[in-house]
Design a protein around this motif. Structure first.
Motif, mmCIF file in Angstrom:
data_model
loop_
_atom_site.group_PDB
_atom_site.id
_atom_site.type_symbol
_atom_site.label_atom_id
_atom_site.label_comp_id
_atom_site.label_asym_id
_atom_site.label_seq_id
_atom_site.Cartn_x
_atom_site.Cartn_y
_atom_site.Cartn_z
ATOM 1 N N PHE B 97 0.837 -1.202 0.000
ATOM 2 C CA PHE B 97 0.000 0.000 0.000
ATOM 3 C C PHE B 97 0.873 1.254 0.000
ATOM 4 N N SER B 100 2.525 1.860 -3.227
ATOM 5 C CA SER B 100 1.672 2.474 -4.249
ATOM 6 C C SER B 100 1.424 3.950 -3.952
ATOM 7 N N CYS B 101 1.579 4.335 -2.686
ATOM 8 C CA CYS B 101 1.471 5.758 -2.371
ATOM 9 C C CYS B 101 2.598 6.554 -3.021
ATOM 10 N N TYR B 102 3.673 5.863 -3.325
ATOM 11 C CA TYR B 102 4.781 6.530 -4.005
ATOM 12 C C TYR B 102 4.800 6.169 -5.493
#
Ligand code: ATP
Ligand code: MG
Lengths: 306, 319
Positions: B97, B100-102
């Protein structure tokens, strides 16, 4: 949508929680039970009188869509009011904000996942709602308008839930504020109109007495437009029109001192839906603002200085 | 690498940061210390973009930290003072997670997650729920999470709180290892003895201001100088006193049971020469050492406001 990390994570987490299945179970059980009772009473009456009462099928339609409407209306804030404040309580909000993700992405992800839940609820209820087609009287277009209204109501409820959630530190406070606002939309908009009109009426009556005129009709002025934000009234307008019974709608409009024949009354549904969507957008923007770090103090100071 | 200039932040009327200026050099392991409420967390939150500063400038790797948030956040890994974990999420999913934030997705992200989890020793826990991990494991998971996008600057806010000594030691080794791999690390902590051994640089902050900063070795040397030199004299106390009185580096002398406690400002070289002179003068000495200087005593010395007041009232300390 595919790329929103928050949305994806919410899906993973909600797939492991019993909450959504429970909501769906209760939601559809209530609808199914209502439909069953209605059908049962109609068929038993047929056995006795050999007469099929079509109006009771229309009642079924009103009843089912009304239940669904109110369930959506009350469930959506519950789904969103705790979503951002909950992350704040669990200290994960700062983690997300320290990554490259923007506040807008976070709010959007939360909104998408709550709208997905809403879509699941609505679509899973279609088989029961579609019972009304068996007997006719309701057109596909009517259902499309109804669906549009559901979407706009769900969007509005999800948005103010998210907004309060972004502003409040505690989930309980956010939930309380969300339901407070919900009650305002439902009853407050109407109460304000009645209240303002009665005050205006008193004023007019005094004036009329002094100058010896007949009492003229007062209205609630700009507060009348608040009624456009009342989703329940708009819902009643949609469904009432479809089944040919608008008495209550007309009565409420008259109580605010307006006459139910103006151009606004004709365009009530699209205007109301448009306003609800606009209001939702405002709430979402406010939520994004609440998550964006800013030093309000200095900004104001600078404005004074320059 | 990181430069902060005249940073200010007020909460209402309270000045949490009052013109903080500091610099962290490339490759440093910087210990950021201060008493409770000094403004450490506030500083770190400003660095990580969670709070907006009222005034001041921050450069991270030559880039204005209040400019392009995306580019700045790419450079920083942040471990907050509380580990935020989600219920119902597994270790691997948690890592993915944040990857995917980056913007890291797919095979690349999965490889990176496995690699990091192995580095922090959690490779066997990938299918555990994050919630069920122990404190130490959560802390390591948080470190791995902060490293997911391979930042050049790692910022940790009191990472050791609530860990047992063994876990703390392991964590410290992990940080030293990362530092050796070339990551610049800023670590705020209360546990000074720990920073003592690990950090290359240190900054002490109090009431929103930097009051002492610099290279660890230099500061420790200063700490040493501020501690008294203890000399246990076996015989010939008079001669010893005479020599000490005439010595240029001696500030104060006090005696207790044949043990002299000398305020001595000289460095190691001066100490050697003094000892030599005492022995040459036939003073018999049983012990000669600096009282163990610790960062703690320095810390207490410069952050304890009450002490300063008392000293002012007492006037000159007596011999
Ligand atoms: N959101 C806030 N609102 C009001 N005051 C705050 C806020 N955040 C911090 N402060 C105040 O700012 C000061 C500095 O707080 P900060 O958390 O930076 O201290 P700290 O050095 O991290 O302390 P500790 O070692 O206890 O973690 C404190 O006095 C605190 O009360
Ligand atoms: Mg702190």
């Amino acid at each position: 949508m595919r790329g929103n990390p928050v949305y994806k994570r919410e899906m993973t987490i909600s797939s492991r929680s019993i909450r959504l299945p429970m909501i769906m179970l209760i939601f559809n059980s209530i609808l199914a039970l209502a439909a069953f009772l209605n059908m049962y009473s109609v068929t038993t009456r047929v056995e006795v009188t050999a007469e099929i009462s079509y109006s009771s099928f229309l009642q079924l339609y009103v009843f089912l869509t009304l239940i669904e409407f109110f369930m959506l209306f009350f469930i959506m804030p519950a789904l969103t009011a705790g979503s951002i404040s909950g992350e704040r309580e669990k200290q994960t909000l700062n983690l997300m904000l320290s990554t490259q993700m923007t506040p807008a992405q976070i709010v959007l992800g939360k909104l998408l996942s709550s709208m997905f839940h809403m879509a699941l609820l609505v679509v899973s209820s279609f088989p029961v709602i579609f019972l009304v087609f068996v007997y006719g009287g309701i057109r596909l277009r009517d259902l499309a308008v109804l669906l549009l209204l559901y979407i706009s109501v769900a969007l509005l409820c999800a948005s103010f839930g998210l907004c309060f959630s972004a502003f409040c530190r505690r989930s309980t406070a956010a939930t309380a504020m969300s339901y407070g606002f919900l009650v305002f939309l439902l009853l407050g908009t109407y109460a304000v109109n009645v209240f303002v009109r009665s005050i205006m009426q008193m004023g007019r009556a005094d004036y009329a007495n002094q100058v010896g005129l007949m009492t003229s009709q007062a209205d609630s002025g700009v507060f009348f437009y608040l009624l456009l934000l009342n989703p329940a009234l708009t819902f009643y307008r949609v469904v009432g029109e479809q089944v040919g019974n608008l008495d209550l709608f007309v009565q409420i409009i008259e109580e605010s001192g307006n006459h139910p024949s103006g151009p606004l009354i004709g365009a009530w549904v699209p205007v109301s839906i448009g306003l609800q969507i606009l209001l939702a957008a405002g709430f979402l923007l406010a939520a994004v603002r609440a998550l964006t770090p800013s030093s309000g103090r200095t900004k104001r100071k600078k404005k004074y200085l320059s | 690498m990181l430069r902060i200039e005249n940073l200010k932040k007020t909460f209402g009327k309270y000045h949490a940061l009052d013109g903080l200026t500091m610099e962290v050099k490339q490759g440093a392991l910087y210990g950021f210390v201060g008493p409770n409420g000094a403004g450490k967390t506030t500083t770190i939150k400003i660095l990580t973009g969670l709070l907006a500063a009222d005034e001041g400038k921050v450069w991270i790797d030559g880039e204005d930290a209040f400019g392009d948030a995306r580019r700045v956040k790419e450079k920083i890994g942040y471990v907050p003072d509380s580990f935020g974990v989600y219920d119902n999420l597994k270790v691997r999913e948690y890592m993915e997670f944040f990857a995917s934030c980056y913007g890291l997705e797919g095979l690349m992200a999965r490889k990176r997650c496995s690699c990091l989890l192995e580095q922090v020793g959690l490779e066997e826990r990938t299918d555990f729920y994050v919630d069920g991990l122990s404190r130490g494991m959560k802390q390591r998971l948080c470190l791995a999470r902060a490293l997911i996008h391979d930042p050049i600057l790692l910022i940790l806010d009191e990472p050791s709180s609530g860990l047992d000594p063994k876990t703390r030691r392991e964590f410290k080794e992990l940080l030293t290892e990362l530092n050796e791999q070339g990551k610049t690390i800023l670590i705020s902590s209360h546990i000074l003895s720990e920073l003592n051994q690990m950090c290359t640089d240190i900054g002490i902050i109090d009431q929103g201001r930097m009051i002492l900063s610099g290279n660890m070795k230099e500061i420790m040397a200063r700490v040493d100088q501020s501690n008294p030199l203890m000399i246990h004299v076996h015989r010939n106390m008079d001669k010893a006193m005479a020599i000490l009185r005439s010595h240029g580096c001696v500030r104060t002398i006090s005696i207790k049971d044949n043990c002299l406690s000398v305020g001595f400002t000289g460095d190691a070289q001066d100490e050697v020469l003094l000892l030599q002179r005492l022995i040459d003068a036939e003073v018999l000495i049983r012990g000669f050492y600096r009282q163990q200087g610790s960062l703690e005593s320095l810390f207490m010395q410069i952050t304890d406001h009450k002490d300063k007041e008392v000293l002012l009232y007492e006037g000159k300390p007596s011999i």
